[in-house]
Motif scaffolding. Structure first.
Motif, PDB file in Angstrom:
ATOM      1  N   GLU A  67       0.835  -1.203   0.000  1.00 18.13           N
ATOM      2  CA  GLU A  67       0.000   0.000   0.000  1.00 18.13           C
ATOM      3  C   GLU A  67       0.867   1.249   0.000  1.00 18.13           C
ATOM      4  O   GLU A  67       0.561   2.244  -0.687  1.00 18.13           O
ATOM      5  CB  GLU A  67      -0.922  -0.012   1.218  1.00 18.13           C
ATOM      6  N   PHE A  68       1.944   1.205   0.777  1.00 17.91           N
ATOM      7  CA  PHE A  68       2.859   2.350   0.822  1.00 17.91           C
ATOM      8  C   PHE A  68       3.616   2.495  -0.493  1.00 17.91           C
ATOM      9  O   PHE A  68       3.707   3.597  -1.047  1.00 17.91           O
ATOM     10  CB  PHE A  68       3.838   2.176   1.983  1.00 17.91           C
ATOM     11  N   LEU A  69       4.158   1.397  -1.014  1.00 16.89           N
ATOM     12  CA  LEU A  69       4.961   1.454  -2.240  1.00 16.89           C
ATOM     13  C   LEU A  69       4.124   1.848  -3.455  1.00 16.89           C
ATOM     14  O   LEU A  69       4.660   2.361  -4.445  1.00 16.89           O
ATOM     15  CB  LEU A  69       5.652   0.113  -2.477  1.00 16.89           C
ATOM     16  N   LYS A  70       2.807   1.635  -3.384  1.00 14.54           N
ATOM     17  CA  LYS A  70       1.917   1.983  -4.488  1.00 14.54           C
ATOM     18  C   LYS A  70       1.930   3.480  -4.777  1.00 14.54           C
ATOM     19  O   LYS A  70       1.727   3.911  -5.921  1.00 14.54           O
ATOM     20  CB  LYS A  70       0.491   1.537  -4.141  1.00 14.54           C
ATOM     21  N   ILE A  71       2.192   4.296  -3.745  1.00 16.02           N
ATOM     22  CA  ILE A  71       2.139   5.746  -3.956  1.00 16.02           C
ATOM     23  C   ILE A  71       3.180   6.213  -4.960  1.00 16.02           C
ATOM     24  O   ILE A  71       2.972   7.208  -5.666  1.00 16.02           O
ATOM     25  CB  ILE A  71       2.300   6.528  -2.630  1.00 16.02           C
ATOM     26  N   PHE A  72       4.296   5.491  -5.072  1.00 18.80           N
ATOM     27  CA  PHE A  72       5.353   5.909  -5.993  1.00 18.80           C
ATOM     28  C   PHE A  72       4.960   5.678  -7.450  1.00 18.80           C
ATOM     29  O   PHE A  72       5.539   6.271  -8.356  1.00 18.80           O
ATOM     30  CB  PHE A  72       6.653   5.180  -5.655  1.00 18.80           C
ATOM     31  N   GLU A  73       3.966   4.824  -7.681  1.00 19.10           N
ATOM     32  CA  GLU A  73       3.439   4.625  -9.023  1.00 19.10           C
ATOM     33  C   GLU A  73       2.449   5.724  -9.395  1.00 19.10           C
ATOM     34  O   GLU A  73       2.286   6.067 -10.572  1.00 19.10           O
ATOM     35  CB  GLU A  73       2.750   3.260  -9.130  1.00 19.10           C
ATOM     36  N   LEU A  74       1.772   6.293  -8.388  1.00 18.81           N
ATOM     37  CA  LEU A  74       0.691   7.246  -8.641  1.00 18.81           C
ATOM     38  C   LEU A  74       1.127   8.704  -8.585  1.00 18.81           C
ATOM     39  O   LEU A  74       0.594   9.539  -9.332  1.00 18.81           O
ATOM     40  CB  LEU A  74      -0.427   7.022  -7.613  1.00 18.81           C
ATOM     41  N   VAL A  75       2.053   9.037  -7.696  1.00 16.62           N
ATOM     42  CA  VAL A  75       2.395  10.439  -7.439  1.00 16.62           C
ATOM     43  C   VAL A  75       2.907  11.140  -8.702  1.00 16.62           C
ATOM     44  O   VAL A  75       3.646  10.557  -9.509  1.00 16.62           O
ATOM     45  CB  VAL A  75       3.449  10.532  -6.307  1.00 16.62           C
ATOM     46  N   ASP A  76       2.500  12.401  -8.882  1.00 17.13           N
ATOM     47  CA  ASP A  76       3.017  13.179 -10.012  1.00 17.13           C
ATOM     48  C   ASP A  76       3.435  14.596  -9.615  1.00 17.13           C
ATOM     49  O   ASP A  76       3.937  15.357 -10.425  1.00 17.13           O
ATOM     50  CB  ASP A  76       1.999  13.232 -11.157  1.00 17.13           C
ATOM     51  N   ASN A  77       3.217  14.985  -8.335  1.00 16.28           N
ATOM     52  CA  ASN A  77       3.675  16.297  -7.894  1.00 16.28           C
ATOM     53  C   ASN A  77       3.863  16.283  -6.379  1.00 16.28           C
ATOM     54  O   ASN A  77       3.422  15.357  -5.695  1.00 16.28           O
ATOM     55  CB  ASN A  77       2.700  17.404  -8.311  1.00 16.28           C
ATOM     56  N   TYR A  78       4.520  17.308  -5.883  1.00 17.71           N
ATOM     57  CA  TYR A  78       4.765  17.398  -4.443  1.00 17.71           C
ATOM     58  C   TYR A  78       4.675  18.846  -3.983  1.00 17.71           C
ATOM     59  O   TYR A  78       4.792  19.793  -4.782  1.00 17.71           O
ATOM     60  CB  TYR A  78       6.142  16.834  -4.086  1.00 17.71           C
ATOM     61  N   THR A  79       4.449  19.005  -2.696  1.00 16.20           N
ATOM     62  CA  THR A  79       4.474  20.326  -2.071  1.00 16.20           C
ATOM     63  C   THR A  79       5.295  20.228  -0.783  1.00 16.20           C
ATOM     64  O   THR A  79       5.308  19.176  -0.133  1.00 16.20           O
ATOM     65  CB  THR A  79       3.062  20.833  -1.727  1.00 16.20           C
ATOM     66  N   ILE A  80       5.975  21.320  -0.446  1.00 16.37           N
ATOM     67  CA  ILE A  80       6.754  21.383   0.789  1.00 16.37           C
ATOM     68  C   ILE A  80       6.373  22.645   1.539  1.00 16.37           C
ATOM     69  O   ILE A  80       6.415  23.746   0.987  1.00 16.37           O
ATOM     70  CB  ILE A  80       8.263  21.367   0.513  1.00 16.37           C
ATOM     71  N   ASN A  81       5.989  22.474   2.779  1.00 16.12           N
ATOM     72  CA  ASN A  81       5.660  23.596   3.658  1.00 16.12           C
ATOM     73  C   ASN A  81       6.492  23.443   4.921  1.00 16.12           C
ATOM     74  O   ASN A  81       6.257  22.547   5.724  1.00 16.12           O
ATOM     75  CB  ASN A  81       4.174  23.600   3.985  1.00 16.12           C
ATOM     76  N   ASP A  82       7.485  24.320   5.056  1.00 17.27           N
ATOM     77  CA  ASP A  82       8.464  24.201   6.136  1.00 17.27           C
ATOM     78  C   ASP A  82       9.132  22.826   6.032  1.00 17.27           C
ATOM     79  O   ASP A  82       9.784  22.543   5.042  1.00 17.27           O
ATOM     80  CB  ASP A  82       7.807  24.411   7.500  1.00 17.27           C
ATOM     81  N   ASP A  83       8.958  21.976   7.017  1.00 18.82           N
ATOM     82  CA  ASP A  83       9.599  20.664   6.999  1.00 18.82           C
ATOM     83  C   ASP A  83       8.599  19.541   6.741  1.00 18.82           C
ATOM     84  O   ASP A  83       8.798  18.401   7.148  1.00 18.82           O
ATOM     85  CB  ASP A  83      10.322  20.403   8.337  1.00 18.82           C
ATOM     86  N   VAL A  84       7.502  19.858   6.058  1.00 23.62           N
ATOM     87  CA  VAL A  84       6.477  18.863   5.748  1.00 23.62           C
ATOM     88  C   VAL A  84       6.386  18.672   4.239  1.00 23.62           C
ATOM     89  O   VAL A  84       6.185  19.632   3.487  1.00 23.62           O
ATOM     90  CB  VAL A  84       5.100  19.283   6.319  1.00 23.62           C
ATOM     91  N   LEU A  85       6.539  17.424   3.799  1.00 27.32           N
ATOM     92  CA  LEU A  85       6.486  17.070   2.383  1.00 27.32           C
ATOM     93  C   LEU A  85       5.211  16.286   2.103  1.00 27.32           C
ATOM     94  O   LEU A  85       4.908  15.310   2.792  1.00 27.32           O
ATOM     95  CB  LEU A  85       7.700  16.209   2.014  1.00 27.32           C
ATOM     96  N   SER A  86       4.484  16.700   1.082  1.00 32.03           N
ATOM     97  CA  SER A  86       3.287  15.977   0.641  1.00 32.03           C
ATOM     98  C   SER A  86       3.516  15.451  -0.768  1.00 32.03           C
ATOM     99  O   SER A  86       3.911  16.210  -1.663  1.00 32.03           O
ATOM    100  CB  SER A  86       2.052  16.889   0.646  1.00 32.03           C
ATOM    101  N   LEU A  87       3.284  14.162  -0.962  1.00 35.06           N
ATOM    102  CA  LEU A  87       3.327  13.564  -2.295  1.00 35.06           C
ATOM    103  C   LEU A  87       1.894  13.442  -2.789  1.00 35.06           C
ATOM    104  O   LEU A  87       1.040  12.849  -2.107  1.00 35.06           O
ATOM    105  CB  LEU A  87       4.001  12.188  -2.243  1.00 35.06           C
ATOM    106  N   ASN A  88       1.623  13.994  -3.963  1.00 37.87           N
ATOM    107  CA  ASN A  88       0.248  14.131  -4.439  1.00 37.87           C
ATOM    108  C   ASN A  88       0.082  13.542  -5.838  1.00 37.87           C
ATOM    109  O   ASN A  88       1.043  13.341  -6.573  1.00 37.87           O
ATOM    110  CB  ASN A  88      -0.153  15.616  -4.487  1.00 37.87           C
ATOM    111  N   VAL A  89      -1.158  13.335  -6.200  1.00 35.56           N
ATOM    112  CA  VAL A  89      -1.524  13.029  -7.581  1.00 35.56           C
ATOM    113  C   VAL A  89      -2.590  14.040  -7.976  1.00 35.56           C
ATOM    114  O   VAL A  89      -3.636  14.151  -7.333  1.00 35.56           O
ATOM    115  CB  VAL A  89      -2.024  11.574  -7.747  1.00 35.56           C
ATOM    116  N   GLY A  90      -2.300  14.820  -9.007  1.00 41.89           N
ATOM    117  CA  GLY A  90      -3.205  15.895  -9.397  1.00 41.89           C
ATOM    118  C   GLY A  90      -3.402  16.870  -8.263  1.00 41.89           C
ATOM    119  O   GLY A  90      -2.461  17.249  -7.563  1.00 41.89           O
ATOM    120  N   LYS A  91      -4.645  17.282  -8.054  1.00 47.73           N
ATOM    121  CA  LYS A  91      -4.970  18.232  -6.984  1.00 47.73           C
ATOM    122  C   LYS A  91      -5.746  17.562  -5.854  1.00 47.73           C
ATOM    123  O   LYS A  91      -6.391  18.227  -5.042  1.00 47.73           O
ATOM    124  CB  LYS A  91      -5.780  19.396  -7.552  1.00 47.73           C
TER     125      LYS A  91
END
Length: 282
Positions: free
Chosen positions: A246-270
């Motif tokens: 389930e965790f490794l699946k995110i690397f197949e889906l993610v296409d963008n990221y955001t960083i706010n201070d020391d927090v990283l979000s891996l996203n797909v679309g919006k």
């Protein structure tokens, strides 16, 4: 006659006074020109920051073969946070540092990850001891030497320009997955994490039971792509309640990221983040 002698004496005194005045002004001007030397020293100090330094020698021994074999040993000093981060051959390390006058430098006790890399063939404690003992540095022909006092260099490094990407060269600890908070099981070997390395755009991490690695690509607009062929170890952990797939699946889906201070979000679309990570400084 007396009038002439008096006049000559006055002229002589005037000339001497002018000469002394010129000499004083010259000395004052000379003193003023020496002030920028301190500024040059301060400017010279900053040149070791915000730069990637790759090891070339350790206690006088050649270390250039490490880079050729993909075992890049390096460190970076971040002038904004006064933090040091680097790789000791297998594990990444972090800490803080201080720069003082006369090329003096000091480091805090360094924290490091605990990955097992049997193929690394390097005693990482020797690398970390360089920073524990160093209190002075010098730069000659672009080569940085870390020293203890004025002794022979503990280690030498060459300069590589840093790519200013806040997502790379950090230890990202998983906080949430698909909106669910992640807690570490008592018998779990270590926390789930991700590290994106600047060299060759490789990434490594731990999925709860197994280590994984692969490559990635960064594009404009905070876009990111992970290679679908992720290498994963085959260790079995029947007692650890974690769904690695389930965790490794995110690397197949993610296409963008955001960083706010020391927090990283891996996203797909919006959509809402697939996974949220927090930067950890040991």
């Amino acid at each position: 006659m007396k009038t002439k002698i008096t006049t000559l004496a006055i002229v002589a005194l005037t000339i001497m006074s002018c000469n002394n005045s010129k000499k004083t002004n010259t000395e004052t001007s000379s003193e003023k020109t020496e002030t920028p030397i301190e500024n040059k020293t301060a400017s010279h100090t900053t040149t070791i920051e915000n730069t990637k330094w790759i090891i070339t020698t350790l206690n006088g021994g050649d270390m250039s073969d490490r880079e050729a074999n993909g075992q890049e040993i390096y460190f970076i000093l971040d002038s904004k946070t006064n933090r040091i981060s680097g790789n000791s051959g297998c594990n990444i390390f972090t800490g803080t540092y201080a720069l003082n006058d006369d090329n003096q430098i000091s480091f805090s006790k360094l924290g490091a990850t605990k990955m097992m890399c049997p193929d690394a063939k390097i005693n990482e404690s020797l690398i970390l001891s360089v920073f524990e003992n160093a209190n002075h540095y010098s730069i000659t022909n672009g080569i940085l030497a870390l020293k203890k006092a004025e002794n022979a260099p503990l280690a030498e490094f060459k300069k590589i320009k840093v790519v200013d990407e806040p997502i790379v060269e950090k230890y990202w600890k998983l906080k949430t997955l698909e909106g669910k908070a992640i807690t570490m099981a008592e018998n779990q070997e270590q926390e789930i994490y991700l590290i994106l390395k600047s060299k060759d755009n490789n990434f490594t991490g731990f999925a709860g039971c197994n280590n994984f690695s692969g490559s990635y690509t960064l594009e404009e607009g905070n876009r990111i792509r992970f290679d679908k062929n992720i290498a994963v170890t085959m260790k079995a952990c029947p007692d650890v309640a974690i769904n690695e797939s389930e965790f490794l699946k995110i690397f197949e889906l993610v296409d963008n990221y955001t960083i706010n201070d020391d927090v990283l979000s891996l996203n797909v679309g919006k959509r809402a983040p697939l996974a949220v990570f927090e930067a950890v400084y040991f």
